[in-house]
Scaffold this motif. Structure first.
Motif, mmCIF file in Angstrom:
data_model
loop_
_atom_site.group_PDB
_atom_site.id
_atom_site.type_symbol
_atom_site.label_atom_id
_atom_site.label_comp_id
_atom_site.label_asym_id
_atom_site.label_seq_id
_atom_site.Cartn_x
_atom_site.Cartn_y
_atom_site.Cartn_z
ATOM 1 N N UNK A 271 0.838 -1.203 0.000
ATOM 2 C CA UNK A 271 0.000 0.000 0.000
ATOM 3 C C UNK A 271 0.872 1.252 0.000
ATOM 4 N N UNK A 272 1.879 1.276 0.856
ATOM 5 C CA UNK A 272 2.755 2.451 0.944
ATOM 6 C C UNK A 272 3.548 2.657 -0.334
ATOM 7 N N UNK A 273 3.988 1.564 -0.966
ATOM 8 C CA UNK A 273 4.704 1.707 -2.244
ATOM 9 C C UNK A 273 3.793 2.287 -3.315
ATOM 10 N N UNK A 274 2.544 1.861 -3.326
ATOM 11 C CA UNK A 274 1.586 2.366 -4.309
ATOM 12 C C UNK A 274 1.316 3.846 -4.097
ATOM 13 N N UNK A 275 1.188 4.255 -2.833
ATOM 14 C CA UNK A 275 0.957 5.665 -2.512
ATOM 15 C C UNK A 275 2.157 6.515 -2.939
ATOM 16 N N UNK A 276 3.371 6.036 -2.611
ATOM 17 C CA UNK A 276 4.580 6.791 -2.945
ATOM 18 C C UNK A 276 4.765 6.907 -4.452
ATOM 19 N N UNK A 277 4.526 5.816 -5.174
ATOM 20 C CA UNK A 277 4.657 5.842 -6.636
ATOM 21 C C UNK A 277 3.695 6.851 -7.235
ATOM 22 N N UNK A 278 2.463 6.822 -6.770
ATOM 23 C CA UNK A 278 1.464 7.757 -7.308
ATOM 24 C C UNK A 278 1.845 9.203 -7.007
ATOM 25 N N UNK A 279 2.295 9.458 -5.787
ATOM 26 C CA UNK A 279 2.678 10.821 -5.423
ATOM 27 C C UNK A 279 3.779 11.365 -6.314
ATOM 28 N N UNK A 280 4.777 10.528 -6.596
ATOM 29 C CA UNK A 280 5.899 10.957 -7.442
ATOM 30 C C UNK A 280 5.452 11.254 -8.868
ATOM 31 N N UNK A 281 4.674 10.350 -9.469
ATOM 32 C CA UNK A 281 4.346 10.495 -10.885
ATOM 33 C C UNK A 281 3.159 11.405 -11.135
ATOM 34 N N UNK A 282 2.283 11.541 -10.164
ATOM 35 C CA UNK A 282 1.209 12.535 -10.279
ATOM 36 C C UNK A 282 1.811 13.928 -10.403
ATOM 37 N N UNK A 283 2.792 14.219 -9.553
ATOM 38 C CA UNK A 283 3.454 15.529 -9.584
ATOM 39 C C UNK A 283 4.228 15.713 -10.889
ATOM 40 N N UNK A 284 4.915 14.662 -11.332
ATOM 41 C CA UNK A 284 5.746 14.771 -12.535
ATOM 42 C C UNK A 284 4.880 15.013 -13.773
ATOM 43 N N UNK A 285 3.844 14.205 -13.950
ATOM 44 C CA UNK A 285 2.993 14.352 -15.137
ATOM 45 C C UNK A 285 2.319 15.719 -15.147
ATOM 46 N N UNK A 286 1.813 16.141 -13.998
ATOM 47 C CA UNK A 286 1.161 17.448 -13.906
ATOM 48 C C UNK A 286 2.111 18.563 -14.332
ATOM 49 N N UNK A 287 3.322 18.514 -13.818
ATOM 50 C CA UNK A 287 4.325 19.549 -14.134
ATOM 51 C C UNK A 287 4.703 19.530 -15.618
ATOM 52 N N UNK A 288 4.921 18.334 -16.164
ATOM 53 C CA UNK A 288 5.359 18.235 -17.559
ATOM 54 C C UNK A 288 4.264 18.687 -18.528
ATOM 55 N N UNK A 289 3.006 18.370 -18.215
ATOM 56 C CA UNK A 289 1.916 18.807 -19.092
ATOM 57 C C UNK A 289 1.719 20.318 -19.012
ATOM 58 N N UNK A 290 1.944 20.879 -17.833
ATOM 59 C CA UNK A 290 1.865 22.339 -17.693
ATOM 60 C C UNK A 290 2.919 23.018 -18.557
ATOM 61 N N UNK A 291 4.093 22.401 -18.677
ATOM 62 C CA UNK A 291 5.152 22.951 -19.529
ATOM 63 C C UNK A 291 4.720 23.008 -20.996
ATOM 64 N N UNK A 292 3.800 22.108 -21.354
ATOM 65 C CA UNK A 292 3.305 22.083 -22.736
ATOM 66 C C UNK A 292 2.182 23.084 -22.953
ATOM 67 N N UNK A 293 1.793 23.795 -21.892
ATOM 68 C CA UNK A 293 0.723 24.774 -22.005
ATOM 69 C C UNK A 293 -0.660 24.196 -21.784
ATOM 70 N N UNK A 294 -0.735 22.953 -21.325
ATOM 71 C CA UNK A 294 -2.025 22.324 -21.055
ATOM 72 C C UNK A 294 -2.454 22.605 -19.622
#
Length: 367
Positions: A271-294
């Motif tokens: 459970x903790x690994x799943x939470x940590x993985x999601x936290x890391x990649x949720x932030x990354x995808x959000x940031x990278x898409x914002x860089x594209x102007x989305x």
């Protein structure tokens, strides 16, 4: 002359059937399904082993009360197992609640972009679904309360909400509850609660424990990665459990699902690994898409809502077609009144990076 035949109850044929997220991309060798908010890490290996073990004895009926599963849930959360009811996913339980507390002519309230199963369950019981508008794609307490009438019997609140990923802090949920008549049932659907890392969030356990008209829904489909088994549960006051157990199907949780659920909820490391993985990649995808102007709606769950420009050829429909041809399957959310957005589940590292690269190409951004 048309021959007579059985007719469904009024309103049933007016219901738009629920359409799950698509899972295929014709002609593509490798498909990344990012349309149903499934766990990219999958289930706990312990859950898989437990499932396989029970699979050797499929001739036996399951425990009709899911006693061991309810005990495991109660231990994990410090709850009274007699106040827990399990079912075949949240969908089963939403329909059970609607059947138990709605009748012809009643009303039930949900927010504009709330889960589509709410109006389906409400209408199927002969009641009227009432929509409360949102603010900034977030449920609004004052709007919900303004829709409550003497006919209102249930208020459904998905918190966090699907497909927006937004949430109400606990003080707002308490304000909503305080504003409801005591005979209106507040259903807090906390399917994505485990992913929320905010100090002002509470799934609903405290409110259920101190109230007579609050019920909290949870699922094993998301953080526990058991979507295929259809397993959910709710925590409610004793009088609600007494009423709903009277109409609940006696074997609505299969033995393999129950065994897998017990193992899954006991594997805190997974459970903790799943939470940590999601936290890391949720932030990354959000940031990278914002860089594209989305524009991406800030999410506390395991998915994001991506808004596309009104530029001809660059909208959500065209983006969905472009991504699907590359095996990146997302969720159109037109049915949620969000015609120019796509919902993306946080996937594996490979999938997340491929989505960002594909959308950069789609938007014509320079590398």
């Amino acid at each position: 002359m048309t021959a007579k035949r059985p007719q469904p109850r009024p309103g049933v044929l007016d219901i738009a059937p629920y359409v799950p997220g698509k899972s295929t991309a014709p002609g593509v060798a490798k498909v990344f399904k990012l349309s149903s908010n499934e766990s990219p890490l999958g289930p706990s290996p312990r859950a898989v082993d437990a499932y396989k073990t029970v699979g050797l004895h499929l001739e036996d009926y399951p425990d009709g009360s899911a006693t061991d599963l309810r005990d495991a849930i109660a231990r994990a959360y410090g709850l009274d197992p007699s106040r827990i009811i399990c079912g075949a996913g949240s969908d089963d339980l939403i329909n059970l609640i609607a059947r138990g507390y709605l009748q012809d002519g009643d009303e039930a309230v949900y927010s504009r972009h709330g889960f589509l199963m709410y109006p389906i369950a409400i209408t199927g019981c002969g009641a009227k679904p009432v929509v409360a508008e949102e603010k900034d794609l977030t449920a609004d307490v004052d709007s919900i309360l303004s829709k409550v009438t003497p006919k209102t019997k249930i208020v459904f609140l998905a918190n966090p909400n699907n497909p927006t990923g937004t949430y109400l802090p606990f003080n707002e949920v308490k304000r909503l509850h305080a504003g409801l008549p005591p005979d209106v049932l507040l259903v807090l659907d906390a399917a994505y609660a485990e992913y929320v890392r905010r100090n002002d969030y509470e799934a609903g356990i405290e409110l259920v424990a101190t109230s007579e008209n609050v019920l909290m829904l949870r699922t094993f489909s998301k953080i526990h990665g058991l979507a295929a088994l259809r397993l959910g549960w709710f925590y409610a006051p004793a009088h609600i459990c007494d009423a709903l157990n009277r109409i609940r199907g006696p074997f609505n949780v299969s033995a393999p699902a129950s065994a897998a659920g017990i193992a899954a909820i006991g594997d805190s490391g997974h459970i903790e690994r799943s939470i940590a993985f999601n936290g890391e990649w949720l932030a990354w995808v959000t940031k990278e898409l914002a860089k594209l102007g989305l524009k991406v709606t800030p999410s506390v769950a395991n998915f994001i809502l991506i808004h596309f420009p009104d530029t001809p050829g660059k909208g959500a429909a065209e983006a969905d077609e472009f991504l699907t041809k590359r095996g990146l399957v997302m969720r159109r959310v037109k049915a949620y009144h969000l015609p120019n957005a796509l919902r993306m589940s946080i996937g594996t590292e490979e999938a997340n990076r491929l989505v960002v690269a594909a959308l950069k190409e789609f938007l014509g951004k320079a590398a």
